[in-house]
Design a protein around this motif. Structure first.
Motif, PDB file in Angstrom:
ATOM      1  N   ALA A 156     -52.912   5.368  35.355  1.00  0.00           N
ATOM      2  CA  ALA A 156     -53.783   4.182  35.583  1.00  0.00           C
ATOM      3  C   ALA A 156     -55.153   4.165  36.378  1.00  0.00           C
ATOM      4  O   ALA A 156     -56.159   3.787  35.881  1.00  0.00           O
ATOM      5  CB  ALA A 156     -53.066   3.017  36.234  1.00  0.00           C
ATOM      6  N   VAL A 157     -55.075   4.844  37.354  1.00  0.00           N
ATOM      7  CA  VAL A 157     -56.579   5.074  38.169  1.00  0.00           C
ATOM      8  C   VAL A 157     -57.633   5.970  37.336  1.00  0.00           C
ATOM      9  O   VAL A 157     -58.604   5.391  37.329  1.00  0.00           O
ATOM     10  CB  VAL A 157     -56.151   5.558  39.483  1.00  0.00           C
ATOM     11  CG1 VAL A 157     -57.717   5.988  40.262  1.00  0.00           C
ATOM     12  CG2 VAL A 157     -55.252   4.756  40.415  1.00  0.00           C
ATOM     13  N   ILE A 158     -56.986   6.930  36.473  1.00  0.00           N
ATOM     14  CA  ILE A 158     -57.739   7.688  35.780  1.00  0.00           C
ATOM     15  C   ILE A 158     -58.437   6.972  34.604  1.00  0.00           C
ATOM     16  O   ILE A 158     -59.771   6.715  34.419  1.00  0.00           O
ATOM     17  CB  ILE A 158     -56.972   8.847  35.225  1.00  0.00           C
ATOM     18  CG1 ILE A 158     -56.901  10.149  36.525  1.00  0.00           C
ATOM     19  CG2 ILE A 158     -57.738   9.688  34.051  1.00  0.00           C
ATOM     20  CD1 ILE A 158     -55.868  10.996  35.958  1.00  0.00           C
ATOM     21  N   ASP A 159     -57.471   6.011  33.977  1.00  0.00           N
ATOM     22  CA  ASP A 159     -58.187   5.159  32.900  1.00  0.00           C
ATOM     23  C   ASP A 159     -59.189   4.125  33.305  1.00  0.00           C
ATOM     24  O   ASP A 159     -60.057   3.914  32.832  1.00  0.00           O
ATOM     25  CB  ASP A 159     -56.913   4.607  32.265  1.00  0.00           C
ATOM     26  CG  ASP A 159     -56.127   5.617  31.405  1.00  0.00           C
ATOM     27  OD1 ASP A 159     -56.484   6.414  31.122  1.00  0.00           O
ATOM     28  OD2 ASP A 159     -55.057   4.982  31.250  1.00  0.00           O
ATOM     29  N   GLN A 160     -58.801   3.640  34.779  1.00  0.00           N
ATOM     30  CA  GLN A 160     -59.913   2.743  35.328  1.00  0.00           C
ATOM     31  C   GLN A 160     -61.266   3.323  35.503  1.00  0.00           C
ATOM     32  O   GLN A 160     -62.236   2.607  35.144  1.00  0.00           O
ATOM     33  CB  GLN A 160     -59.179   2.053  36.338  1.00  0.00           C
ATOM     34  CG  GLN A 160     -60.262   0.938  36.783  1.00  0.00           C
ATOM     35  CD  GLN A 160     -59.513   0.225  38.106  1.00  0.00           C
ATOM     36  OE1 GLN A 160     -58.352   0.331  38.438  1.00  0.00           O
ATOM     37  NE2 GLN A 160     -60.049  -0.821  38.663  1.00  0.00           N
TER      38      GLN A 160
END
Length: 225
Positions: A156-160
């Motif tokens: 999720a952090v990578i996608d953000q």
């Protein structure tokens, strides 16, 4: 058959996600340029949706740093800002390091082969000066280990925050500096195949931190200096 109580929820959710992805892609690929003013009515007309999913998309994009808003004054595409990009880079590099460390013991031979194939497509795209193809192949390469890590928080952090870096990476993949990423990918693959979780994790971190060269290349373009 009975009418589902939650009829229409999925389609509304898809509308929101599609609006978000479409605007995000337009910002990352430069269709919506840094500093460009954004009008939700115009965006809604472009996307063929109501203003509501557009406004929700702009709120999400503001959270990632790709959009800036001054209530009652303007909403615009954020200028390229080296400080924000460096912060996103540090966080993203750490998440990829974690994901690769957790993925190594779970990666199958087929997944290693898929990484190798994605890197080959990446190299071919760079040779052809195909920036969109290079970014898509790079995404594919890194996504394999992220999926194998089965760490939803890291994902999720990578996608953000990856989209913030992708705007910078378009500069890199348009230059000879992008060629170094092919060798870095090869190193990650070799260490993963050898079962060296710490070495592969460090190589993944170094790969993402190497994007700092782009900040230097962009040092003379206003806010990124």
């Amino acid at each position: 058959m009975p009418v589902p109580e939650r009829q229409g929820v999925i389609s509304r959710s898809l509308l929101r996600e599609n609006a978000y992805r479409s605007i995000l892609d337009a910002i990352v690929d430069g269709t919506l340029a840094p500093g460009e003013r954004l009008n939700d009515a115009e965006l809604a007309q472009w996307l063929g949706v109501s203003r509501t999913p557009v406004r929700e998309a702009l709120t999400r994009l503001e959270e990632t740093g790709l959009v800036q808003t001054k209530p009652g004054r303007y909403t615009m595409v954020s200028p390229l800002d080296g400080r924000i990009a460096r912060a996103a880079q540090t966080v993203t590099a750490a998440m990829h390091e974690l994901a690769v460390r957790e993925a190594v013991s779970h990666l199958s031979a087929d997944e290693i082969d898929a990484m190798r194939a994605a890197n080959a497509r990446f190299a071919t795209a760079l040779q052809a000066d195909d920036v969109d193809g290079a970014i898509a192949s790079d995404d594919e390469f890194h996504r394999i280990a992220v999926r194998a890590s089965a760490n939803p928080v890291a994902s999720a952090v990578i996608d953000q925050y990856t989209p913030v870096l992708r705007r910078m990476e378009r500069l890199r993949f348009s230059s000879l500096n992008g060629r170094a990423s092919v060798a870095l990918h090869d190193r990650i693959i070799a260490l993963c195949e050898a079962g060296d979780a710490e070495g592969a994790a460090a190589a993944a971190r170094d790969n993402w931190l190497s994007l700092g060269e782009v900040f230097d290349l962009d040092a003379n373009s206003g806010p990124t200096s």
